[in-house]
Design a protein around this motif. Sequence first.
Motif, PDB file in Angstrom:
ATOM      1  N   TRP A 178       0.814  -1.204   0.000  1.00  0.00           N
ATOM      2  CA  TRP A 178       0.000   0.000   0.000  1.00  0.00           C
ATOM      3  C   TRP A 178       0.856   1.266   0.000  1.00  0.00           C
ATOM      4  O   TRP A 178       0.488   2.282  -0.611  1.00  0.00           O
ATOM      5  N   GLU A 196      -6.975   4.067   1.770  1.00  0.00           N
ATOM      6  CA  GLU A 196      -6.841   2.613   1.787  1.00  0.00           C
ATOM      7  C   GLU A 196      -5.647   2.193   2.637  1.00  0.00           C
ATOM      8  O   GLU A 196      -5.699   1.212   3.384  1.00  0.00           O
ATOM      9  N   ASP A 244      -7.481   6.965  -4.167  1.00  0.00           N
ATOM     10  CA  ASP A 244      -7.929   6.576  -2.831  1.00  0.00           C
ATOM     11  C   ASP A 244      -6.867   5.815  -2.045  1.00  0.00           C
ATOM     12  O   ASP A 244      -7.148   5.275  -0.982  1.00  0.00           O
ATOM     13  N   ALA A 245      -5.639   5.786  -2.571  1.00  0.00           N
ATOM     14  CA  ALA A 245      -4.585   4.993  -1.929  1.00  0.00           C
ATOM     15  C   ALA A 245      -4.287   5.468  -0.503  1.00  0.00           C
ATOM     16  O   ALA A 245      -3.969   4.659   0.370  1.00  0.00           O
ATOM     17  N   GLU A 275       1.804   1.700  -3.506  1.00  0.00           N
ATOM     18  CA  GLU A 275       0.646   2.204  -4.248  1.00  0.00           C
ATOM     19  C   GLU A 275       0.506   3.717  -4.091  1.00  0.00           C
ATOM     20  O   GLU A 275       0.184   4.423  -5.045  1.00  0.00           O
ATOM     21  N   LYS A 287      -1.196   6.272  -8.680  1.00  0.00           N
ATOM     22  CA  LYS A 287      -2.157   5.864  -9.705  1.00  0.00           C
ATOM     23  C   LYS A 287      -3.570   5.746  -9.137  1.00  0.00           C
ATOM     24  O   LYS A 287      -4.548   5.818  -9.887  1.00  0.00           O
ATOM     25  N   ASN A 288      -3.660   5.536  -7.836  1.00  0.00           N
ATOM     26  CA  ASN A 288      -4.952   5.327  -7.178  1.00  0.00           C
ATOM     27  C   ASN A 288      -5.268   6.532  -6.293  1.00  0.00           C
ATOM     28  O   ASN A 288      -4.591   6.757  -5.288  1.00  0.00           O
TER      29      ASN A 288
END
Length: 297
Positions: free
Chosen positions: A257, A272, A268-269, A260, A265-266
């Motif tokens: 995580w 999360e 909401d990382a 990430e 790229k995410n």
Amino acid sequence: MSSRTATLGRARWRDYYELTKPRVVMLMILTSVIGMLLAVPAAPPLDILVLGNLGIALCAGSAAAVNHLVDRHVDIRMARTSQRPVARGRIEPQKALLFALLLGCAGMSILLAFVNSLTAWLTLFSLLGYAVVYTLFLKRATPQNIVIGGIAGAAPPLLGWTAVTGELHGHGLLLMLIIFAWTPPHFWALAVHRREEYAKADIPMLPVTHGVAYTKLHILLYTFILLAVSLLPFATAMLGWLYLLGAVTLGLGFVYWAVEMLRDKNPDAGMETFKYSIIYLMSLFCIMLLDHYLVAV
């Protein structure tokens, strides 16, 4: 009229309950309970298990109430905290302070009378470290606030250990070190997600003062530190192979995580990662308990 009064009564009770930050305190007490259980081969005395954690929980709730009180002007400017009872005026500052004092005195009295003085004074230092040193000074003074202030928040498993044994021990300190290493990547992940709110509130969190990319890199670096620290209970023969397997698996999940977040790229990382960090800590300590009773000699 009586129905309205009853509704107000229930709301008032919930407001005071919210003042103690119950979710945070529950996580702290989980680590405290496990600290107690790890301190002895079998089971700790029931009175220490119950009264020790009650005293620690009351003191933790007291520190949380002070945090609500001190941060009320900041909380109202942040979406995540804008509905807190002191910030919204549902609880007056004087009443919040009195409530905090009552909780703290009750917790200290229980620890001094029924547990031991070492645990009582360590709990008091932890309370003051969070409520005074962190909340009043560090939070507004330095982007390393959560690193330095994390010492106070990392204390519960050590407090559980000393409640049972009455002495400081390297293994108890090791449990504290794990939470100390866990705190920066846990909290910075949330800070990245809430960066604009912290900036609006003039709180010098790391992503506000040094940027998001810098913070994400440090989340990854601290996650590697956490992974290394989490292996120490196995390296010192405190725990066995079951814990090692769990620590490596959970630690690699945390690294995933963190990577990430760094990849960006995410969107909401951040949240999360924050959510995973809570699952990580709860799972790691539960695996400690399983290993202690099923594997470790």
